[in-house]
Every structure is written in structure tokens, then in C-alpha cells.
Design an enzyme around this catalytic site. Structure first.
Site, PDB file in Angstrom:
ATOM      1  N   GLY A  57      13.657 -33.366 -53.374  1.00 13.71           N
ATOM      2  CA  GLY A  57      14.485 -34.026 -54.664  1.00 13.71           C
ATOM      3  C   GLY A  57      15.607 -34.607 -53.855  1.00 13.71           C
ATOM      4  O   GLY A  57      16.019 -35.648 -52.851  1.00 13.71           O
TER       5      GLY A  57
ATOM      6  N   THR B 268      10.060 -35.209 -56.642  1.00 11.53           N
ATOM      7  CA  THR B 268      10.566 -34.501 -57.989  1.00 11.53           C
ATOM      8  C   THR B 268       9.942 -34.376 -59.361  1.00 11.53           C
ATOM      9  O   THR B 268       9.602 -35.860 -59.703  1.00 11.53           O
ATOM     10  CB  THR B 268      12.536 -35.689 -58.591  1.00 11.53           C
ATOM     11  OG1 THR B 268      12.505 -34.589 -60.245  1.00 11.53           O
ATOM     12  CG2 THR B 268      12.045 -36.670 -58.425  1.00 11.53           C
TER      13      THR B 268
ATOM     14  N   ASP C 266      10.312 -33.868 -62.091  1.00  7.99           N
ATOM     15  CA  ASP C 266      11.020 -34.717 -63.860  1.00  7.99           C
ATOM     16  C   ASP C 266      10.744 -35.792 -63.395  1.00  7.99           C
ATOM     17  O   ASP C 266      11.384 -36.628 -64.733  1.00  7.99           O
ATOM     18  CB  ASP C 266      12.713 -34.140 -63.679  1.00  7.99           C
ATOM     19  CG  ASP C 266      13.215 -32.504 -63.922  1.00  7.99           C
ATOM     20  OD1 ASP C 266      11.447 -31.734 -63.765  1.00  7.99           O
ATOM     21  OD2 ASP C 266      14.188 -32.318 -63.764  1.00  7.99           O
TER      22      ASP C 266
ATOM     23  N   MET D 119      10.331 -28.609 -67.809  1.00  5.76           N
ATOM     24  CA  MET D 119      11.456 -29.029 -66.809  1.00  5.76           C
ATOM     25  C   MET D 119      11.671 -30.336 -67.104  1.00  5.76           C
ATOM     26  O   MET D 119      11.011 -31.009 -68.452  1.00  5.76           O
ATOM     27  CB  MET D 119      10.435 -29.123 -65.218  1.00  5.76           C
ATOM     28  CG  MET D 119       9.925 -27.895 -65.543  1.00  5.76           C
ATOM     29  SD  MET D 119       8.509 -27.712 -65.559  1.00  5.76           S
ATOM     30  CE  MET D 119       7.604 -28.667 -64.167  1.00  5.76           C
TER      31      MET D 119
HETATM   32  P1  ATP Z   1      15.241 -30.879 -56.112  1.00  5.88           P
HETATM   33  O1  ATP Z   1      14.691 -31.282 -56.933  1.00  5.88           O
HETATM   34  O2  ATP Z   1      14.390 -29.506 -56.084  1.00  5.88           O
HETATM   35  O3  ATP Z   1      16.486 -30.208 -56.777  1.00  5.88           O
HETATM   36  P2  ATP Z   1      16.382 -30.981 -54.261  1.00  5.88           P
HETATM   37  O4  ATP Z   1      16.305 -31.308 -52.771  1.00  5.88           O
HETATM   38  O5  ATP Z   1      17.610 -31.788 -54.980  1.00  5.88           O
HETATM   39  O6  ATP Z   1      14.896 -31.096 -54.703  1.00  5.88           O
HETATM   40  P3  ATP Z   1      18.734 -29.451 -52.562  1.00  5.88           P
HETATM   41  O7  ATP Z   1      18.431 -27.630 -53.283  1.00  5.88           O
HETATM   42  O8  ATP Z   1      19.572 -29.455 -53.638  1.00  5.88           O
HETATM   43  O9  ATP Z   1      17.247 -30.213 -53.297  1.00  5.88           O
HETATM   44  O10 ATP Z   1      18.707 -29.621 -51.775  1.00  5.88           O
HETATM   45  C1  ATP Z   1      18.272 -29.741 -50.779  1.00  5.88           C
HETATM   46  C2  ATP Z   1      17.901 -29.889 -49.279  1.00  5.88           C
HETATM   47  O11 ATP Z   1      18.975 -30.790 -49.207  1.00  5.88           O
HETATM   48  C3  ATP Z   1      19.147 -28.429 -48.963  1.00  5.88           C
HETATM   49  O12 ATP Z   1      18.551 -28.169 -47.663  1.00  5.88           O
HETATM   50  C4  ATP Z   1      20.478 -28.470 -48.837  1.00  5.88           C
HETATM   51  O13 ATP Z   1      21.435 -28.502 -47.974  1.00  5.88           O
HETATM   52  C5  ATP Z   1      20.468 -30.330 -48.391  1.00  5.88           C
HETATM   53  N1  ATP Z   1      21.182 -31.220 -49.711  1.00  5.88           N
HETATM   54  C6  ATP Z   1      21.692 -30.805 -50.871  1.00  5.88           C
HETATM   55  N2  ATP Z   1      22.570 -31.851 -51.236  1.00  5.88           N
HETATM   56  C7  ATP Z   1      22.939 -32.686 -49.875  1.00  5.88           C
HETATM   57  C8  ATP Z   1      23.862 -32.975 -50.099  1.00  5.88           C
HETATM   58  N3  ATP Z   1      24.690 -33.846 -50.642  1.00  5.88           N
HETATM   59  N4  ATP Z   1      24.778 -34.330 -48.595  1.00  5.88           N
HETATM   60  C9  ATP Z   1      23.507 -33.221 -47.516  1.00  5.88           C
HETATM   61  N5  ATP Z   1      22.507 -32.618 -48.088  1.00  5.88           N
HETATM   62  C10 ATP Z   1      22.026 -32.453 -48.950  1.00  5.88           C
END
Ligand code: ATP
Ligand code: MG
Length: 470
Positions: free
Chosen positions: A192, A221, A223, A266
Site C-alpha cells: 500500500g 489497496t 480501498d 472498508m
Molecule cells: P495498507 O494498505 O495495509 O495500509 P501499507 O503499505 O500502507 O498497506 P504499512 O503498514 O503502512 O502498510 O506499511 C508497510 C511497510 O512499509 C512497513 O514495513 C513500513 O515500515 C513501511 N513504510 C510505511 N510507511 C513508510 C514510509 N513513509 N517510509 C518508508 N517505509 C514506510
């Protein structure tokens, strides 16, 4: 002859608009490694591509973000078209690819994994593909697994992620150290918004170190809140599965007196799943999404609407997206002193909150007993395998990303833009989220289909209406 003139006139007017053409390009390995050799794409030897040469995409081809061009509007933003190029920048036998999945679950992740593996192997003859287990931290805290078409053959029939996932643990330096140590030169990152921000950091670090490593993201995502692209994979499956929950709620409330069904779906910041599930179902009386503020009390409020529908039909179904009405829930939790003292996260769940509010209003204040049925299908939806249309979409995304990495693009994501697949700079999809526009025709269609209140009447107008009623 007149026709010819018309075409000519059209061409001239198009040319005047050329100045407005913007290409948001993705980086290429040769931008910072100019001496990289290129090789003929091995697909040139395959039957499909040797017969139909045009199946290769010219590096000059672009996809327009704005497909409806209004009078005098600029030609706007364009992206590189995705697809196989005649030249590639990796010798297939020298490719060592890896795949990692991070963040929450979404239908289709396994299909994307499967098709990256099968695409690399079947189309390019790449043999060396590693699975990084349990998200970013798996780069330095886990062993890798070897991925072959045989290993991933059936995984698209299962929900979840075959490689497992995690949150947190992104350490750019340790990850890139590990990429270097393992000799990885293609990194495929499925996840995501957070994950894609992490992918952008990995790309920057790889570039700083001058490594011949392609970094490619596949945005995930459920969503559908990713900017630029038409839709994210898993979205269709989610909308379809949501129908089952809405149907269950409808069956329940139809069978009792004054049945009120609430289905929470969601959508923390954008209400696409709720909106599409409502439009698809036709059993929903009211859809509440984060983008459209609503109010409960008074004229034009939700309570009034519920009362009217119950008197009219004897039952109703409300779909509420998880991010709807967060201001209310948060304010009440804080007002009631339920602030977290021990560091635990506050639960701001709009579903139970809304159910309680409605129950209280009708039993305590309205003296009208209702039968409340609350359904939260979130985890059931996230966990299922992708449906047929998502499977095809996942396949196209996976193949697109493989073609892009082989062609030497890096720091890019892939997605469909106006039904054509395109390579998009990572930053472009993380800088802002896509939300439902209340002024768009889709929301107008929903309002017309449910006939729910639009909740836009100002206090002033509401008072006016009350006065005129008296
Ligand atoms: P979801 O759709 O479930 O929210 P997501 O990719 O946004 O998916 P997160 O848990 O926010 O899920 O992030 C997944 C991975 O990305 C984690 O390993 C986290 O450490 C890393 N991550 C999140 N935000 C950052 C950022 N700003 N910079 C670098 N790494 C990040
Ligand atoms: Mg996120």
C-alpha cells in the site's frame, strides 16, 4: 474534399495544443548508468512476438491521464505506456529477482506474485527468483525462499499472501545492503501507500550507490484510493464479496418488524467500496462515506430518514464506510474520557457507534422498537482469493511490471490509466490519496439510486424549511 479540409483543420488545432503536453516520466537505469549495454528482448524469438511485431511497445508511446478533452482544455499529463520493449537491459540469465509483500491483505496478492514469477520465467527465461518473507524486515531477518512456476502454481486460488506480510521494520540501508549482498538486481514490491513510500526510498538509495537494480512497485489497496490509476487490484472482488454481507443484512431486516441493518465496509479515507457496493446491490437505503459529512438529529438528518423509511417499507439497510463520521466518534470518545492512558490505540469504530446511536434514539427517545442487525465483513472480504476479473487485472499488472523492469525502468509503479496500462513514477501515487468526489456523477448516481438525504443542507436552509413547514 471537404472532409479532407475538416481533418486538416483538426490537425492544426491539435498542433496548437502540443505546448500543453506533459510527460510524467519514470526513471530509467541508463539515466544514472549511461554505459549499460542493451540486449534484444528474448520475446522476439517467441511465436506471438515474431509474428506480430507491433506487440512490442515503442518507448515513445504514452497514455493520457485526461481522456475527456473539453474545449480549450490542455492536453495535460501523460505517462509511458507499459508493455514489452524490443530492447532489454538485463541478460535473463543474469537476473536475480526478488518479490516482497507488505501491509494489509487484499484479494489478488497471490495472483500478482504468481504472475511475476511465471512472467519472468516463461517470457524471459529468468530462473533465479527469491521470495522475501514477511515484508520489508524479511530482507534482513529471514531466509529467502526460491520461487519457481511450480512452487506458485496454485497460489492464486488462495487468499492472503503466500510470502506473508508485516508492518513496520523498514530500514532502507539494511534493505539495500541486503539487496547488494544477495546480488539481487530486480526488486518487486507489492504493498500500500506506506510500502510504496518505502519502495521510493529503496530506489533512491540504490541510485545513490549506482547499482544496476530495477525497483518496481505494484500498488495494493483494497480501498481503491490510489491516485492516477483507474482502480487497484482486489477492488472488484471486494465489491462483489460485500454484496453477500449486504444481502444477509437485507434478508435479516426484511424478516422482522422495523429491521435496521448496518453493514460496515472498508474505506478509511475514501468511500469507493461502499459507493460501488451500494450501487451494485440496490438493497441499500443509505450509504455513508468519509467524504460526505452527515448528521443524525433534526430535519434532513439520518434519524428522520430512518423513521421515514421504516414507516414506508418496514425495514432499511445502511452501508457505512469505516472512515465515515470519524469526527463524531473521535469527539465522543474524547468527551467521555476514554482516552488511552496506557498507550493502547483508541478504537474508533464507526459501526458499533452508529448502531448504538440509532438503537438509543429509537428505543429511548422515539419509543419505537427497532431490530438492529450489525454486520462487519471486513476480514472475510480481505481474506478471499481474487475473482476472475481481478485475476486478469493482476496478471496484466504483473506482466507490465516485469516488462518494465526488464526494459530498464526503475522507481516506477504500474497501473491502468483509462484502461491502458502505464508506468507511473512512485511518488505520483503516494503524494495524495484518491477520494470520491461529491461533485462527480458517480455520487450523483448513488444519491439518485438510494434517494437518501445528501446532508448538504446548511443550518440556515434547515431552519428555513422548518419554518415553512410550520
Ligand atoms: P495498507 O494498505 O495495509 O495500509 P501499507 O503499505 O500502507 O498497506 P504499512 O503498514 O503502512 O502498510 O506499511 C508497510 C511497510 O512499509 C512497513 O514495513 C513500513 O515500515 C513501511 N513504510 C510505511 N510507511 C513508510 C514510509 N513513509 N517510509 C518508508 N517505509 C514506510
Ligand atoms: Mg497504508
Amino acid at each position: 474534399r471537404q472532409n479532407n479540409l475538416a481533418i486538416k483543420a483538426l490537425q492544426t488545432s491539435n498542433q496548437t495544443k502540443n505546448d500543453d503536453f506533459v510527460l510524467e516520466d519514470v526513471p530509467h537505469l541508463t539515466n544514472f548508468l549511461p554505459d549499460l549495454p542493451s540486449y534484444p528482448n528474448p520475446l522476439q524469438k517467441s511465436q506471438a512476438y515474431s509474428i506480430v511485431k507491433t506487440n512490442f511497445v515503442s518507448p515513445e508511446d504514452v497514455v493520457a491521464q485526461n481522456i475527456v478533452i473539453q474545449k480549450e482544455s490542455p492536453r495535460g499529463i501523460h505517462f509511458r505506456r507499459a508493455g514489452p520493449r524490443e530492447k532489454v537491459y538485463f541478460k535473463p540469465e543474469e537476473v536475480r529477482a526478488c518479490i516482497v509483500t507488505c501491509g494489509g491483505l487484499c484479494p489478488g496478492i497471490n495472483t500478482v506474485i504468481r504472475e511475476i514469477v511465471c512472467g519472468l520465467n516463461n517470457m524471459y527465461g529468468v530462473q533465479d527468483i527469491l521470495g522475501i518473507e514477511e515484508g520489508y524486515k524479511g530482507f534482513y531477518s529471514k531466509n529467502t525462499m526460491s520461487l519457481t512456476p511450480k512452487v506458485v502454481n496454485d497460489i492464486h486460488k488462495r487468499g492472503g499472501t503466500f510470502l506473508r506480510t508485516s508492518r513496520g521494520g523498514h530500514d532502507t540501508h539494511k534493505i539495500v545492503d541486503n539487496i547488494e549482498d544477495r546480488g539481487i538486481n530486480q526488486v518487486y514490491i507489492i504493498g500500500g501507500d506506506g510500502t510504496q513510500k518505502g519502495a521510493a526510498l529503496i530506489y533512491e538509495e540504490v541510485k545513490k550507490r549506482g547499482l544496476q537494480v530495477a525497483v518496481a512497485g505494484i500498488p495494493k489497496t483494497i480501498d481503491n484510493d490510489i491516485a492516477v490509476i483507474d482502480k487497484s487490484f482486489g477492488f472488484d472482488t471486494a465489491v462483489e464479496e460485500a454484496q453477500r454481507a449486504i444481502n444477509a443484512a437485507h434478508v435479516e431486516v426484511e424478516s422482522v418488524e422495523n429491521g435496521v441493518g448496518i453493514v460496515k465496509l472498508m474505506g478509511r479515507y475514501s468511500g469507493f467500496i461502499a459507493m460501488y457496493a451500494t450501487l451494485a446491490s440496490r438493497d441499500v437505503d443509505c450509504c455513508l462515506i468519509p467524504e460526505s459529512p452527515f448528521y443524525l438529529e433534526g430535519q434532513g438528518g439520518l434519524f428522520e430518514f430512518i423513521e421515514e423509511r421504516l414507516k414506508e417499507n418496514g425495514h432499511l439497510v445502511i452501508v457505512v464506510a469505516e472512515g465515515a463520521g470519524q469526527e463524531y466518534v473521535a469527539a465522543e470518545v474524547h468527551a467521555a474520557g476514554k482516552k488511552d492512558a496506557s498507550g493502547n490505540k483508541l478504537l474508533l469504530d464507526v459501526g458499533p457507534w452508529l448502531s448504538d446511536k440509532i438503537k438509543d434514539h429509537f428505543t429511548k427517545f422515539q419509543k419505537m422498537p427497532i431490530n438492529m442487525k450489525y454486520i462487519d465483513p471486513t476480514y472475510m472480504i480481505r481474506a478471499i482469493p481474487s475473482n476472475a476479473s481481478d485475476n486478469i487485472y493482476c496478471t496484466l499488472l504483473a506482466h507490465g511490471v516485469v516488462h518494465g523492469a526488464m526494459a530498464g525502468y526503475t522507481g516506477f509503479t504500474v497501473g491502468s490509466v483509462n484502461s491502458k496500462h502505464a508506468y507511473i513514477p512512485i511518488a505520483r501515487v503516494t503524494e495524495r490519496q484518491k477520494t470520491v468526489k461529491l461533485t462527480d456523477r458517480m455520487w450523483a448516481r448513488l444519491l439518485a439510486s438510494t434517494n437518501q438525504p445528501s446532508f448538504v443542507a446548511s443550518d440556515h436552509e434547515r431552519v428555513d424549511k422548518e419554518v415553512s413547514k410550520v
